[in-house]
Write an enzyme that holds these catalytic residues in place. Sequence first.
Site, PDB file in Angstrom:
ATOM      1  CE  LYS A  13       3.054   0.119   2.378  1.00 23.77           C
ATOM      2  NZ  LYS A  13       2.794  -0.752   1.225  1.00 23.77           N
ATOM      3  NE  ARG A  88       6.131   4.289  -0.781  1.00 23.27           N
ATOM      4  CZ  ARG A  88       4.976   3.837  -1.213  1.00 23.27           C
ATOM      5  NH1 ARG A  88       4.885   3.205  -2.342  1.00 23.27           N
ATOM      6  NH2 ARG A  88       3.892   4.040  -0.528  1.00 23.27           N
ATOM      7  NE  ARG A 127      -5.515  -0.991  -3.614  1.00 27.67           N
ATOM      8  CZ  ARG A 127      -4.338  -0.624  -3.115  1.00 27.67           C
ATOM      9  NH1 ARG A 127      -4.213  -0.427  -1.829  1.00 27.67           N
ATOM     10  NH2 ARG A 127      -3.301  -0.486  -3.897  1.00 27.67           N
ATOM     11  NE  ARG A 160      -3.883   2.865  -5.493  1.00 30.04           N
ATOM     12  CZ  ARG A 160      -3.043   2.732  -4.463  1.00 30.04           C
ATOM     13  NH1 ARG A 160      -3.508   2.723  -3.226  1.00 30.04           N
ATOM     14  NH2 ARG A 160      -1.753   2.597  -4.659  1.00 30.04           N
ATOM     15  NE  ARG A 171       1.553   0.293  -6.769  1.00 28.00           N
ATOM     16  CZ  ARG A 171       0.375  -0.187  -6.360  1.00 28.00           C
ATOM     17  NH1 ARG A 171      -0.468  -0.698  -7.242  1.00 28.00           N
ATOM     18  NH2 ARG A 171       0.048  -0.155  -5.096  1.00 28.00           N
TER      19      ARG A 171
HETATM   20  P1  AP5 Z   1      -3.556  -2.317   1.558  1.00 24.95           P
HETATM   21  O1  AP5 Z   1      -3.766  -2.304   3.030  1.00 24.95           O
HETATM   22  O2  AP5 Z   1      -4.089  -1.163   0.786  1.00 24.95           O
HETATM   23  O3  AP5 Z   1      -2.020  -2.539   1.234  1.00 24.95           O
HETATM   24  P2  AP5 Z   1      -0.854  -1.488   1.183  1.00 24.95           P
HETATM   25  O4  AP5 Z   1       0.373  -2.193   1.658  1.00 24.95           O
HETATM   26  O5  AP5 Z   1      -1.249  -0.222   1.893  1.00 24.95           O
HETATM   27  O6  AP5 Z   1      -0.768  -1.293  -0.388  1.00 24.95           O
HETATM   28  P3  AP5 Z   1      -0.810  -0.008  -1.313  1.00 24.95           P
HETATM   29  O7  AP5 Z   1      -0.957  -0.485  -2.704  1.00 24.95           O
HETATM   30  O8  AP5 Z   1      -1.801   1.010  -0.827  1.00 24.95           O
HETATM   31  O9  AP5 Z   1       0.616   0.521  -1.061  1.00 24.95           O
HETATM   32  P4  AP5 Z   1       1.502   1.220  -2.012  1.00 24.95           P
HETATM   33  O10 AP5 Z   1       2.637   1.340  -1.105  1.00 24.95           O
HETATM   34  O11 AP5 Z   1       1.829   0.698  -3.335  1.00 24.95           O
HETATM   35  O12 AP5 Z   1       0.612   2.486  -2.415  1.00 24.95           O
HETATM   36  P5  AP5 Z   1       0.530   3.929  -1.799  1.00 24.95           P
HETATM   37  O13 AP5 Z   1      -0.871   4.328  -1.809  1.00 24.95           O
HETATM   38  O14 AP5 Z   1       1.325   4.057  -0.551  1.00 24.95           O
HETATM   39  O15 AP5 Z   1      -4.164  -3.687   0.991  1.00 24.95           O
HETATM   40  C1  AP5 Z   1      -4.238  -3.934  -0.403  1.00 24.95           C
HETATM   41  C2  AP5 Z   1      -5.510  -4.774  -0.695  1.00 24.95           C
HETATM   42  O16 AP5 Z   1      -5.394  -6.041  -0.037  1.00 24.95           O
HETATM   43  C3  AP5 Z   1      -6.799  -4.131  -0.153  1.00 24.95           C
HETATM   44  O17 AP5 Z   1      -7.834  -4.375  -1.066  1.00 24.95           O
HETATM   45  C4  AP5 Z   1      -7.057  -4.855   1.175  1.00 24.95           C
HETATM   46  O18 AP5 Z   1      -8.444  -4.945   1.465  1.00 24.95           O
HETATM   47  C5  AP5 Z   1      -6.463  -6.251   0.899  1.00 24.95           C
HETATM   48  N1  AP5 Z   1      -5.852  -6.826   2.094  1.00 24.95           N
HETATM   49  C6  AP5 Z   1      -5.064  -6.199   3.009  1.00 24.95           C
HETATM   50  N2  AP5 Z   1      -4.652  -7.071   3.962  1.00 24.95           N
HETATM   51  C7  AP5 Z   1      -5.205  -8.281   3.631  1.00 24.95           C
HETATM   52  C8  AP5 Z   1      -5.151  -9.587   4.226  1.00 24.95           C
HETATM   53  N3  AP5 Z   1      -4.439  -9.843   5.361  1.00 24.95           N
HETATM   54  N4  AP5 Z   1      -5.804 -10.594   3.602  1.00 24.95           N
HETATM   55  C9  AP5 Z   1      -6.508 -10.369   2.457  1.00 24.95           C
HETATM   56  N5  AP5 Z   1      -6.610  -9.147   1.855  1.00 24.95           N
HETATM   57  C10 AP5 Z   1      -5.955  -8.115   2.441  1.00 24.95           C
HETATM   58  O19 AP5 Z   1       1.342   4.739  -2.908  1.00 24.95           O
HETATM   59  C11 AP5 Z   1       0.824   4.917  -4.208  1.00 24.95           C
HETATM   60  C12 AP5 Z   1       1.825   5.689  -5.044  1.00 24.95           C
HETATM   61  O20 AP5 Z   1       2.079   6.985  -4.459  1.00 24.95           O
HETATM   62  C13 AP5 Z   1       3.219   5.068  -5.198  1.00 24.95           C
HETATM   63  O21 AP5 Z   1       3.276   4.078  -6.203  1.00 24.95           O
HETATM   64  C14 AP5 Z   1       4.045   6.301  -5.536  1.00 24.95           C
HETATM   65  O22 AP5 Z   1       3.849   6.718  -6.852  1.00 24.95           O
HETATM   66  C15 AP5 Z   1       3.441   7.354  -4.615  1.00 24.95           C
HETATM   67  N6  AP5 Z   1       4.086   7.382  -3.289  1.00 24.95           N
HETATM   68  C16 AP5 Z   1       3.501   7.100  -2.087  1.00 24.95           C
HETATM   69  N7  AP5 Z   1       4.370   7.232  -1.102  1.00 24.95           N
HETATM   70  C17 AP5 Z   1       5.554   7.586  -1.669  1.00 24.95           C
HETATM   71  C18 AP5 Z   1       6.850   7.846  -1.149  1.00 24.95           C
HETATM   72  N8  AP5 Z   1       7.114   7.768   0.161  1.00 24.95           N
HETATM   73  N9  AP5 Z   1       7.825   8.183  -2.038  1.00 24.95           N
HETATM   74  C19 AP5 Z   1       7.577   8.287  -3.361  1.00 24.95           C
HETATM   75  N10 AP5 Z   1       6.379   8.041  -3.908  1.00 24.95           N
HETATM   76  C20 AP5 Z   1       5.367   7.689  -3.081  1.00 24.95           C
END
Ligand code: AP5
Length: 216
Positions: A13, A88, A127, A160, A171
Amino acid sequence: MRLIFLGPPGSGKGTQAKQLGARLKIPQLSTGDLLRAAVRGGSELGKEARKYMDAGKLVPDDVVIQLILDRMQEPDCTAGFILDGFPRTLTQAEVLDKAFKAKRIKIDGVISFEIDERVLLERLTGRRVCPNGHGEWHIQFHQPKQAGFCDECHAPLVQRADDREEKIRVRLDAYRADTEPLKKFYGDLKLLRPVKAEGPLDAVAREIETTVGKLS
Ligand code: AP5
């Protein structure tokens, strides 16, 4: 254009939202990034959020909702935005819906990242992120110019705390319990647009562009 990117952790995402946002000239609004900035800033909100984030759990709805509604008031959001990682939970989705209705604005589409869980583990454990918030890379799939260092500030990249395998499982459980039901919520509103998120970065980007191009 107002889009929501919905999908499990590691589905791509953030990577895709940054790329598409740059192309469409609209900001990517990531609640994860906003929360991590609050943690780095050392605010009370950041300290509170960190406890949940490091454990892999969702941060309470009221905290996240206020953060994102405030961010959406900023001038760069006038032409649209991509919501990455928000909403979410059903509560978050309902509050967002209400806020948009009050402003008479609408969501153009919800891009749902469809991916096998086995792929997610490999993406997340590999990552590496800049400790100063300048971006993220992957040890295999998206390498920085100099291995192990940020392209922008040259700081050594770190993993991270929630990208360790045991936290990833927490998660994924949270995703299944709280976030996956949003597919039905947005499906019922005829806004859900599934994309295959398993292929290489460029192939996924092309599919998203095609899907977004068909939104009216
Ligand atoms: P990446 O693009 O970072 O994937 P992502 O879907 O954004 O994954 P995240 O882990 O960032 O999402 P998340 O939802 O768990 O964490 P967030 O920061 O929002 O890609 C991941 C890796 O894969 C990268 O290394 C990339 O290079 C690689 N990659 C990507 N696409 C690829 C492809 N096609 N092929 C190969 N490699 C690829 O949230 C973190 C925390 O914050 C949550 O756990 C929670 O505690 C809190 N939080 C955030 N939002 C909320 C909310 N709305 N409500 C409550 N808590 C929240």
